[in-house]
Enzyme design. Sequence first.
Site, PDB file in Angstrom:
ATOM      1  N   PHE A   1      13.485 -50.170  35.024  1.00  0.00           N
ATOM      2  CA  PHE A   1      14.155 -48.962  35.492  1.00  0.00           C
ATOM      3  C   PHE A   1      15.040 -49.327  36.692  1.00  0.00           C
ATOM      4  O   PHE A   1      14.602 -50.065  37.573  1.00  0.00           O
ATOM      5  CB  PHE A   1      13.091 -47.930  35.886  1.00  0.00           C
TER       6      PHE A   1
ATOM      7  N   ARG B   1      15.044 -40.315  23.025  1.00  0.00           N
ATOM      8  CA  ARG B   1      13.693 -40.529  23.550  1.00  0.00           C
ATOM      9  C   ARG B   1      12.870 -39.250  23.424  1.00  0.00           C
ATOM     10  O   ARG B   1      13.324 -38.180  23.816  1.00  0.00           O
ATOM     11  CB  ARG B   1      13.816 -40.946  25.012  1.00  0.00           C
TER      12      ARG B   1
ATOM     13  N   TYR C   1       5.812 -36.423  38.981  1.00  0.00           N
ATOM     14  CA  TYR C   1       6.441 -35.314  38.241  1.00  0.00           C
ATOM     15  C   TYR C   1       6.578 -35.562  36.742  1.00  0.00           C
ATOM     16  O   TYR C   1       7.115 -34.726  36.040  1.00  0.00           O
ATOM     17  CB  TYR C   1       7.811 -34.979  38.839  1.00  0.00           C
ATOM     18  N   LYS C   2       6.114 -36.709  36.252  1.00  0.00           N
ATOM     19  CA  LYS C   2       6.199 -36.966  34.813  1.00  0.00           C
ATOM     20  C   LYS C   2       4.890 -36.492  34.160  1.00  0.00           C
ATOM     21  O   LYS C   2       4.651 -35.291  34.117  1.00  0.00           O
ATOM     22  CB  LYS C   2       6.506 -38.440  34.570  1.00  0.00           C
TER      23      LYS C   2
HETATM   24  C1  LIG Z   1      11.048 -42.075  36.723  1.00  0.00           C
HETATM   25  C2  LIG Z   1      10.905 -43.448  37.226  1.00  0.00           C
HETATM   26  C3  LIG Z   1      11.015 -43.721  38.584  1.00  0.00           C
HETATM   27  C4  LIG Z   1      11.428 -42.606  39.506  1.00  0.00           C
HETATM   28  O1  LIG Z   1      11.648 -42.954  40.810  1.00  0.00           O
HETATM   29  P1  LIG Z   1      11.950 -41.787  41.843  1.00  0.00           P
HETATM   30  O2  LIG Z   1      12.032 -42.462  43.131  1.00  0.00           O
HETATM   31  O3  LIG Z   1      10.834 -40.794  41.736  1.00  0.00           O
HETATM   32  O4  LIG Z   1      13.226 -41.128  41.452  1.00  0.00           O
HETATM   33  C5  LIG Z   1      10.760 -45.013  39.011  1.00  0.00           C
HETATM   34  N1  LIG Z   1      10.438 -45.991  38.132  1.00  0.00           N
HETATM   35  C6  LIG Z   1      10.342 -45.735  36.803  1.00  0.00           C
HETATM   36  C7  LIG Z   1       9.977 -46.827  35.866  1.00  0.00           C
HETATM   37  C8  LIG Z   1      10.588 -44.472  36.317  1.00  0.00           C
HETATM   38  O5  LIG Z   1      10.519 -44.228  35.019  1.00  0.00           O
END
Ligand SMILES: *Cc1c(COP(=O)(O)O)cnc(C)c1O
Length: 420
Positions: A140, A385, A236-237
């Site tokens: 990510f 997805r 939040y996921k």
């Molecule tokens: C959603 C996600 C994040 C989110 O990071 P934030 O700082 O909360 O925006 C980080 N790493 C991965 C792998 C994700 O899927």
Amino acid sequence: MTVFDRLFADSTLSQLQQKDARDPLAHKRASFLLPEGVVYLDGNSLGALPLTVPARLARVAEEEWGGQLIRSWTANAEAAQDWMNLPDRVAAKIAPLIGAQPHEVAVGDSTSVNIFKLLAAALHMAPPERRVILTDADNFPTDLYMAQGLNALLGEKYELRPVPGAELEANLTGDVALTLLTEVDYRTGHRLDMAGLTAKAHRHGILTIWDLAHSAGAFPVDLNGAGADFAVGCGYKFLNGGPGAPSFLFVAGRHQDSARAFLSGWMGHADPFEMARDFTPAPGARRYVVGTPTVLSLSALDAALDVFADVDMNVLRAKSLSLTDTFIELMEPLTAQYPLELVTPRNHDERGSQVSYRHPQAREVMQKLIESGVLGDYRTPDILRFGFTPLYHSHADVWRAVQGIKRVLENEVLEEGERT
Ligand SMILES: *Cc1c(COP(=O)(O)O)cnc(C)c1O
């Protein structure tokens, strides 16, 4: 749809409804607010709203903030309702979901910021001659960006080495300080072998940081069982804490004396109101809480986590696999007919709780799907997805989603035909 198609579809649906009738988690759907006419397959991006949350937010705002004012920071500590220890109470609720002890978990800030904290701690612990941060080339972006930013601060001392997932193991070499890996790939849903890779990394003296954004709340996670060193995850996921919910971090108990909290804010101090000139870390992971806890969003996450209190994560995993297997199976006729390519592994051990397909018009297809009430998401360059949340999805939802996808693909083809 031909008569035979319809007969087949109906018998499939009734079989799936029989599965739903035996689902031990079916009652959990009533714990969420889900709009009518929508199949929500994006709980891996923003979890749905647990019904306990609005009332909790109203109470915190009106009674604790409006009524008690400043006293709420310390009032009702015996009843576990003070704001000061709220991050620790939320950490204690997350700990069993990730195979951690409560004192190994800290809650606050975004996942990105927590990645920075752990990278700094781990790089400081690693032998100075090790100069490589090993990561997945498809990690990510924020994980990569945070490493790039910290490395710039450290005078580009390190090399960020992104390699394809399949080559990670071969790259666990003596020059690597740490691995920064996301257990479940946000695009493909491919799940790495956390325990296996951690053990191999340790054999080469390498520390591990695991990003559990698509793991925590999606299936049982066992950080201590895997011997993990550090981890972060998203509120939040799959944890349903609401937009921008605080994230969590994990530091294994064995590292807590040697790992340092470089974002050393007063709320991570052993005694914040001593107002001492020098930073003395709080015991355990609390030292990674930097500034004043974000009480409103922490309260939402705290209430949201209660949904998990009586959930056996192994049962949740079994249902998740049943949902994703069903989806893959029902999608098969469509993958034969349209330019859809399954990119999520069929092997249970190699996937999380999402299923993804490549499609050359993925962006347009997802736009149409969302308009039709099937909410998944699009990820660059060509990924459709679909996230599955065993707490609120039924097998009948999966069936409805596939019918929606079928309709959109049929119309897409029609439109293409019209264009030529
Ligand atoms: C959603 C996600 C994040 C989110 O990071 P934030 O700082 O909360 O925006 C980080 N790493 C991965 C792998 C994700 O899927």
